[in-house]
Design an enzyme around this catalytic site. Structure first.
Site, PDB file in Angstrom:
ATOM      1  N   ILE A   1      68.734  -4.628  27.935  1.00 25.33           N
ATOM      2  CA  ILE A   1      67.589  -5.014  28.824  1.00 25.33           C
ATOM      3  C   ILE A   1      67.225  -4.094  29.910  1.00 25.33           C
ATOM      4  O   ILE A   1      68.143  -3.414  30.399  1.00 25.33           O
ATOM      5  CB  ILE A   1      67.837  -6.494  29.182  1.00 25.33           C
ATOM      6  CG1 ILE A   1      66.680  -7.155  29.731  1.00 25.33           C
ATOM      7  CG2 ILE A   1      68.871  -6.534  30.170  1.00 25.33           C
ATOM      8  CD1 ILE A   1      66.846  -8.835  30.112  1.00 25.33           C
ATOM      9  N   CYS A   2      65.951  -4.204  30.326  1.00 22.33           N
ATOM     10  CA  CYS A   2      65.416  -3.279  31.597  1.00 22.33           C
ATOM     11  C   CYS A   2      64.480  -4.083  32.223  1.00 22.33           C
ATOM     12  O   CYS A   2      64.411  -5.274  32.033  1.00 22.33           O
ATOM     13  CB  CYS A   2      65.151  -1.775  31.011  1.00 22.33           C
ATOM     14  SG  CYS A   2      63.864  -1.929  30.240  1.00 22.33           S
ATOM     15  N   ARG A   3      63.661  -3.532  32.776  1.00 25.82           N
ATOM     16  CA  ARG A   3      62.607  -4.059  33.766  1.00 25.82           C
ATOM     17  C   ARG A   3      61.463  -4.784  32.609  1.00 25.82           C
ATOM     18  O   ARG A   3      61.045  -6.035  32.803  1.00 25.82           O
ATOM     19  CB  ARG A   3      61.902  -3.109  34.742  1.00 25.82           C
ATOM     20  CG  ARG A   3      60.693  -3.898  35.397  1.00 25.82           C
ATOM     21  CD  ARG A   3      60.094  -2.958  36.264  1.00 25.82           C
ATOM     22  NE  ARG A   3      58.853  -3.533  37.080  1.00 25.82           N
ATOM     23  CZ  ARG A   3      57.844  -3.210  36.407  1.00 25.82           C
ATOM     24  NH1 ARG A   3      57.623  -2.465  35.373  1.00 25.82           N
ATOM     25  NH2 ARG A   3      56.516  -3.736  37.209  1.00 25.82           N
TER      26      ARG A   3
END
Length: 103
Positions: free
Chosen positions: A64-66
């Site tokens: 996951i990231c932004r």
């Protein structure tokens, strides 16, 4: 090609205590502003040096990231190395669950 799940699907997995290995690839300042409690931090800027840590925790690997872009790049790379990984489409921007702050 890698698989993708929504933030809502991730929330269900976490609620069901599924065997997952959630890795947040955002940078430390983003991580400290708010992250999912069950996630581990391996920032994209450090990923090549720390790639060996990905499988330190058992479970299905989910990145996951932004917004899903950086984690998608990591998923492309990991898939090219022969790993089965999952990206969270929409990333933390689409996460409606609880977050914790700090390191």
């Amino acid at each position: 090609m890698f698989r993708e799940i929504t933030a809502e699907q991730l929330d269900v997995l976490l609620t069901d205590n599924a065997n997952i290995n959630l890795i947040d690839v955002r940078e430390p300042d983003e991580w400290e502003e708010g992250h999912i409690a069950q996630a581990r931090s391996i920032p994209l800027s450090q990923f090549q040096a720390r790639e060996h840590e990905v499988h330190d925790v058992p479970g299905e690997v989910i990145f996951i990231c932004r917004s899903g872009g950086r984690s998608g790049r990591v998923c492309e790379y990991m898939t090219s190395q022969g790993y089965d990984v999952i990206n969270v489409d929409g990333g933390m921007l689409s996460w409606k669950g609880e977050v914790v702050t700090g390191e």
